[in-house]
Enzyme design. Structure first.
Site, PDB file in Angstrom:
ATOM      1  N   LYS A   1       0.851  -1.193   0.000  1.00 42.02           N
ATOM      2  CA  LYS A   1       0.000   0.000   0.000  1.00 42.02           C
ATOM      3  C   LYS A   1       0.878   1.232   0.000  1.00 42.02           C
ATOM      4  O   LYS A   1       1.810   1.354   0.800  1.00 42.02           O
ATOM      5  CB  LYS A   1      -0.894   0.005   1.264  1.00 42.02           C
ATOM      6  CG  LYS A   1      -1.858   1.158   1.328  1.00 42.02           C
ATOM      7  CD  LYS A   1      -3.098   0.882   0.503  1.00 42.02           C
ATOM      8  CE  LYS A   1      -3.903   2.129   0.193  1.00 42.02           C
ATOM      9  NZ  LYS A   1      -3.465   2.836  -1.037  1.00 42.02           N
TER      10      LYS A   1
ATOM     11  N   GLN B   1       7.084   4.257   3.964  1.00 36.13           N
ATOM     12  CA  GLN B   1       5.680   3.816   3.953  1.00 36.13           C
ATOM     13  C   GLN B   1       5.487   2.534   4.764  1.00 36.13           C
ATOM     14  O   GLN B   1       4.450   2.362   5.407  1.00 36.13           O
ATOM     15  CB  GLN B   1       5.238   3.596   2.497  1.00 36.13           C
ATOM     16  CG  GLN B   1       3.728   3.591   2.303  1.00 36.13           C
ATOM     17  CD  GLN B   1       3.134   4.988   2.194  1.00 36.13           C
ATOM     18  OE1 GLN B   1       3.675   5.835   1.500  1.00 36.13           O
ATOM     19  NE2 GLN B   1       2.023   5.221   2.871  1.00 36.13           N
TER      20      GLN B   1
ATOM     21  N   LYS C   1       5.362   3.710   8.387  1.00 40.08           N
ATOM     22  CA  LYS C   1       4.175   4.557   8.566  1.00 40.08           C
ATOM     23  C   LYS C   1       2.903   3.693   8.626  1.00 40.08           C
ATOM     24  O   LYS C   1       2.088   3.830   9.535  1.00 40.08           O
ATOM     25  CB  LYS C   1       4.069   5.537   7.384  1.00 40.08           C
ATOM     26  CG  LYS C   1       2.861   6.445   7.441  1.00 40.08           C
ATOM     27  CD  LYS C   1       2.565   7.184   6.154  1.00 40.08           C
ATOM     28  CE  LYS C   1       3.753   7.745   5.435  1.00 40.08           C
ATOM     29  NZ  LYS C   1       3.385   8.779   4.443  1.00 40.08           N
TER      30      LYS C   1
ATOM     31  N   LYS D   1       5.491   1.999  -3.029  1.00 40.08           N
ATOM     32  CA  LYS D   1       5.418   3.344  -3.625  1.00 40.08           C
ATOM     33  C   LYS D   1       5.661   3.192  -5.117  1.00 40.08           C
ATOM     34  O   LYS D   1       6.297   2.235  -5.555  1.00 40.08           O
ATOM     35  CB  LYS D   1       6.496   4.264  -3.039  1.00 40.08           C
ATOM     36  CG  LYS D   1       6.123   5.720  -3.087  1.00 40.08           C
ATOM     37  CD  LYS D   1       5.268   6.100  -1.908  1.00 40.08           C
ATOM     38  CE  LYS D   1       4.707   7.492  -2.029  1.00 40.08           C
ATOM     39  NZ  LYS D   1       4.051   7.907  -0.788  1.00 40.08           N
TER      40      LYS D   1
ATOM     41  N   GLY E   1      -2.749   8.175  -4.361  1.00 40.54           N
ATOM     42  CA  GLY E   1      -2.103   9.389  -4.865  1.00 40.54           C
ATOM     43  C   GLY E   1      -0.892   9.794  -4.032  1.00 40.54           C
ATOM     44  O   GLY E   1      -0.622   9.240  -2.970  1.00 40.54           O
ATOM     45  N   ASP E   2      -0.160  10.753  -4.550  1.00 44.51           N
ATOM     46  CA  ASP E   2       0.943  11.418  -3.848  1.00 44.51           C
ATOM     47  C   ASP E   2       1.153  12.703  -4.647  1.00 44.51           C
ATOM     48  O   ASP E   2       0.233  13.146  -5.361  1.00 44.51           O
ATOM     49  CB  ASP E   2       2.198  10.515  -3.843  1.00 44.51           C
ATOM     50  CG  ASP E   2       3.257  10.977  -2.832  1.00 44.51           C
ATOM     51  OD1 ASP E   2       3.110  10.678  -1.641  1.00 44.51           O
ATOM     52  OD2 ASP E   2       4.222  11.658  -3.226  1.00 44.51           O
TER      53      ASP E   2
END
Ligand code: GLU
Length: 451
Positions: free
Chosen positions: A90, A111, A114, A126, A165-166
């Site tokens: 994810k 990530q 996190k 990512k 998104g990013d």
């Protein structure tokens, strides 16, 4: 040589030039978890660190598309599937000219920890491309997204890998990507998060990261016996989705966010940023912040080139709390010193790793409350996981339901991080607390799952 130093030396020797930023993220984590590595033999015995810093796999592919002049354009696409010990891969997709494998490895690595901190069942990944959506027509963005997905669809799935998104990827891009995935697979499923509400998106996903940063900061200030944000001057950098919604939440709670910035300049509005105008410029027109002072000439616009090299105008504005929400390494040692001299009490990272290592050591040694990105900005991915849950059960939660759950997740993360820091003898150090708590969760799962 300590175990941490030994590992850092080893990983540095195999790092490429592009990996410098990945190495920066990794080094911070290794120093934080050093006491854990020394005291718990099990992590050493299972070679957890050596396994954690290598992505499970990296896909790199060519993306060809036709621009509005019917010229053939070529970009590179990537997906870094880093670790799925806790759940499906994810993490977001970033479309920006600076994107390369090193940046995506740094973002994917962050990530993992996190996502672990959220307490939700999601692994770390990512992806993205060096494609620049800036200045492109909607059709060009659509054509790029379609082409990108013709390759990406092979590697993703609701239980395999769920991108979102990013930077450079918002609801418009997610919509086009989703449409292409559906066309190729004939399957309407929750394979992406951050979708528009009308076809499976979660309410509050756009607001989640920005609101989450403020919820985290409120909890942190309370726990550290500091005054709350109400009535306080706050500085925010960036003018994208995270910055806009951090500003929105600051305004809701009666704080005074006086700044925002983009790649060309900074707005300083002592009366507080006018949110409607900011949204109009950035979300509707996709324009430059320079336009802000056309409506409000009493606000100040500071072009990037008008500010002395080496530091950034936005961090030279006196404030109680600062919120870097633009991009990695945007806040350096000089900026940190400016904030400290001006009396800043708290810094919370909305962007991913916006503070340089020396900036962070300055904050910690001056007892500034410092909330690192992997804890403070986890609200976005948390609501992404809520979107996955809603899609899986074919249901929709109300705005209030999502908001309550988000607030709860952010408070839990903050408390877990603070408690972990205390348990490991570094009370008040949220960097070490976040790294240790996130690492432990992933490492324990990796051990339980075997090699
Ligand atoms: N790109 C966001 C982040 O850095 C969100 C990822 C997601 O929602 O999967 O956490």
């Amino acid at each position: 040589m300590s175990l941490a130093e030994e590992k850092i030396k080893k990983f540095e020797s195999v790092s490429s030039e592009q990996d410098a930023i990945f190495f920066q993220a990794m080094e911070e984590v290794i120093y934080s978890i050093a006491p854990l590595l020394e005291s718990c033999d099990i992590y050493k015995k299972n070679s957890i660190l050596d396994r954690l810093v290598v992505p499970d796999r990296i896909f790199k592919f060519k993306v060809t598309w036709l621009n509005d002049q019917n010229e053939i354009m070529v970009n590179t696409g990537y997906r870094v599937q880093f670790n799925n010990a806790l759940g499906p891969y994810k993490g977001g997709l970033r479309f920006h000219p600076s994107v390369n494998e090193g940046i995506l490895k740094f973002l994917g690595f962050e990530q993992i920890l996190k996502n672990a901190l959220t307490g939700l069942p999601i692994g770390g990944a990512k992806g993205g491309s060096d494609f620049d959506p800036k200045g492109k027509s909607d059709f060009e963005v659509m054509k790029f997204c379609s082409s990108f997905m013709t390759e990406l669809h092979k590697y993703i799935g609701p239980r395999i890998d769920v991108p979102a998104g990013d930077i450079g990827v918002g609801a418009r891009e997610i919509g086009y990507l989703f449409g292409e995935y559906k066309k190729i697979t004939s399957s309407f499923e929750g394979v992406l998060t951050g979708k528009p509400f009308m076809f499976g998106g979660s309410l509050m996903r756009p607001e989640a990261t920005g609101y989450g940063v403020i919820y985290f900061t409120q909890t942190m200030l309370e726990m550290e016996n500091k005054e709350s944000l109400e009535g306080k001057i706050c500085t925010v950098s960036g003018a994208g989705n995270v910055a806009i919604h951090a500003i929105e939440k600051l305004l809701h709670i009666g704080a005074i966010p006086v700044s925002c910035s983009d790649s060309r300049g900074t707005i300083y509005d002592t009366r507080g940023i006018d949110l409607a105008l900011l949204k109009e410029i950035k979300l509707e027109k996709r324009g430059s912040l320079e336009e802000y002072v056309k409506t409000f000439p009493e606000a100040k616009y500071i072009p990037v080139n008008d500010y002395p090299q080496g530091a950034h105008a936005v961090w030279d504005i006196p404030c109680y709390a600062a919120f870097p929400c633009a991009t990695q390494n945007e806040l350096n040692e000089l900026d940190a010193q400016n904030l400290i001299v001006n009396g800043c009490v708290s810094v919370s990272e909305g962007a991913n790793m916006p503070s340089t290592p020396t900036a962070i050591s300055n904050f910690l040694s001056h007892k500034v409350c410092f909330a690192p990105a992997k804890a403070a900005n986890a609200g976005g991915v948390a609501v992404s996981e809520f979107e996955m849950a809603q899609n899986a059960s074919m249901s929709h939660w109300t705005f209030e339901e999502v908001d309550t759950k988000l607030k709860n997740v952010m408070q839990q993360i903050c408390k877990r991080v603070a408690l972990t820091a205390k348990d490991y003898g570094v009370e008040g150090n949220y960097v070490d607390g976040a790294n240790i708590a996130g690492f432990k969760k992933v490492a324990d799962a990796m051990i339980a799952e075997g090699i």
